[in-house]
Scaffold this motif. Structure first.
Motif, PDB file in Angstrom:
ATOM      1  N   TYR A   1       0.119  10.656  -8.411  1.00 42.15           N
ATOM      2  CA  TYR A   1       0.644   9.292  -8.346  1.00 42.15           C
ATOM      3  C   TYR A   1       0.549   8.631  -9.704  1.00 42.15           C
TER       4      TYR A   1
ATOM      5  N   VAL B   1      -4.298  -2.316  -9.387  1.00 46.24           N
ATOM      6  CA  VAL B   1      -4.667  -1.415  -8.305  1.00 46.24           C
ATOM      7  C   VAL B   1      -5.893  -2.017  -7.634  1.00 46.24           C
TER       8      VAL B   1
ATOM      9  N   SER C   1      -7.188  -1.137  -4.707  1.00 44.00           N
ATOM     10  CA  SER C   1      -8.034  -0.045  -4.224  1.00 44.00           C
ATOM     11  C   SER C   1      -7.253   1.255  -4.262  1.00 44.00           C
ATOM     12  N   ASN C   2      -7.957   2.350  -4.468  1.00 38.80           N
ATOM     13  CA  ASN C   2      -7.359   3.676  -4.442  1.00 38.80           C
ATOM     14  C   ASN C   2      -8.292   4.586  -3.640  1.00 38.80           C
TER      15      ASN C   2
ATOM     16  N   LEU D   1      -3.030   5.582 -11.788  1.00 43.27           N
ATOM     17  CA  LEU D   1      -3.377   4.459 -10.920  1.00 43.27           C
ATOM     18  C   LEU D   1      -4.847   4.464 -10.502  1.00 43.27           C
ATOM     19  N   SER D   2      -5.744   4.379 -11.482  1.00 40.26           N
ATOM     20  CA  SER D   2      -7.145   4.124 -11.153  1.00 40.26           C
ATOM     21  C   SER D   2      -7.294   2.632 -10.865  1.00 40.26           C
ATOM     22  N   GLU D   3      -8.401   2.234 -10.237  1.00 35.23           N
ATOM     23  CA  GLU D   3      -8.560   0.834  -9.843  1.00 35.23           C
ATOM     24  C   GLU D   3      -8.624  -0.082 -11.062  1.00 35.23           C
TER      25      GLU D   3
ATOM     26  N   ILE E   1      -3.067   3.676  -1.768  1.00 29.18           N
ATOM     27  CA  ILE E   1      -3.262   2.891  -2.994  1.00 29.18           C
ATOM     28  C   ILE E   1      -2.662   1.512  -2.770  1.00 29.18           C
TER      29      ILE E   1
ATOM     30  N   THR F   1       0.845  -1.184   0.000  1.00 34.83           N
ATOM     31  CA  THR F   1       0.000   0.000   0.000  1.00 34.83           C
ATOM     32  C   THR F   1       0.884   1.238   0.000  1.00 34.83           C
TER      33      THR F   1
END
Length: 294
Positions: free
Chosen positions: A136, A120, A122-123, A157-159, A204, A74
């Motif tokens: 990020y 990813v 989770s964000n 870094l989207s899910e 993230i 994370t």
């Protein structure tokens, strides 16, 4: 005789191995190259002029990267364990902007075709309570042999699963190949009274790519170099760039261009040192990239 020479040449070519593509799936326990290490560029806050302070190797725990011991990590906002006023202001938002990079360097990959894959999970990052934003990305970077410049191939870094592709022609033997993650934002106050506020900033969580898709994302088609720069950024795209807006970390627009070209140079002579965000738009997509002026 000429036909025989051609036949022999074709036979030799047929025996040459095809260029293989190396698929790298994120694994925080990997010992390839340097293994996973950290680097930090430190900047003054915009209130103090945004100037570059220093850059050095950094412990991954202090980036902050938390190993979840299940194959995932994370990424969280930096929170340096130092109460000195050099780092702290007494408020939640600290006294420096931290450009934190969690990466692996493997120079044996130079001149080869690779993909860097991950997921990813989770964000939950929320920087709304901070004086300055957090940015990020995942990346593959190709550094010049003397580290004087680099080209970065990035992914927001989207899910969900992601893949970043580097073609063999985009690097050469002698270059340095890094892949990993970057998070840039203010240092957060280490005082225990801010623990709840720090936890509320979120993080993230990154794991291996569950599908290992080898299709290149549209978001990988923009490149920028040199970055950091002292004079100007060159931005290239495989598609026509319609517009570029550049903002400082306070959200003020400092550049507005409509190049309508695949290549554009952004003059930085009138910009102070610091971190900037570029929004690059083509007909089919939009890309946000972090730029650094030394």
């Amino acid at each position: 005789m000429k036909k025989n020479y051609i036949f022999i040449a074709l036979m030799v070519m047929a025996l040459l191995p095809a260029t293989a593509q190396t698929a790298i799936n994120f694994d925080p326990t990997s010992t390839e190259g340097t293994g996973w290490i950290g680097f930090m560029n430190v900047f003054e806050t915009p209130a103090n002029g945004s100037g570059y302070v220093f850059g050095s190797g950094w412990g991954t725990v202090d980036l902050v990267v938390e190993d979840n011991m299940d194959g995932s990590v994370t990424l969280k906002p930096n929170r340096l364990n130092d109460t000195d006023g050099f780092w702290q202001t007494g408020n939640l938002t600290g006294n420096k902007i931290m450009d934190a990079t969690y990466y692996l360097e493997d120079d044996s990959l130079a001149g080869t075709s690779i993909t860097f894959n991950g997921q990813v999970v989770s964000n939950t990052l929320d920087d709304s309570t901070l004086d300055y934003p957090i940015t990020y990305e995942a990346f593959i970077k190709v550094f010049a042999p003397d580290y004087s410049s680099f080209t970065s191939y990035t992914y927001d870094l989207s899910e969900g699963n992601f893949t970043i592709t580097l073609a063999a022609a985009q690097s050469a033997v002698g270059d340095h190949i890094q892949y990993g993650f970057n998070m840039t934002g203010p240092n957060i106050n280490i005082d225990m009274s801010f623990d709840a506020a720090y936890d509320a900033l979120g993080g993230i969580t990154i794991d291996e790519n569950s599908t290992l898709s080898l299709e290149s994302s549209e978001l990988n088609e923009f490149t920028v170099y040199p970055n950091p720069t002292t004079s100007g950024w060159n931005i290239n795209s495989t598609k026509q760039i319609n517009s570029i807006q550049v903002y400082d970390v306070l959200g003020k627009q400092v550049v507005d261009l409509n190049p309508n070209s695949n290549e554009v140079t952004i003059d930085t002579s009138n910009l102070i040192s610091g971190i900037y965000i570029a929004k690059i738009n083509s007909e089919s997509e939009s890309k946000t990239m972090k730029l650094i002026k030394k």
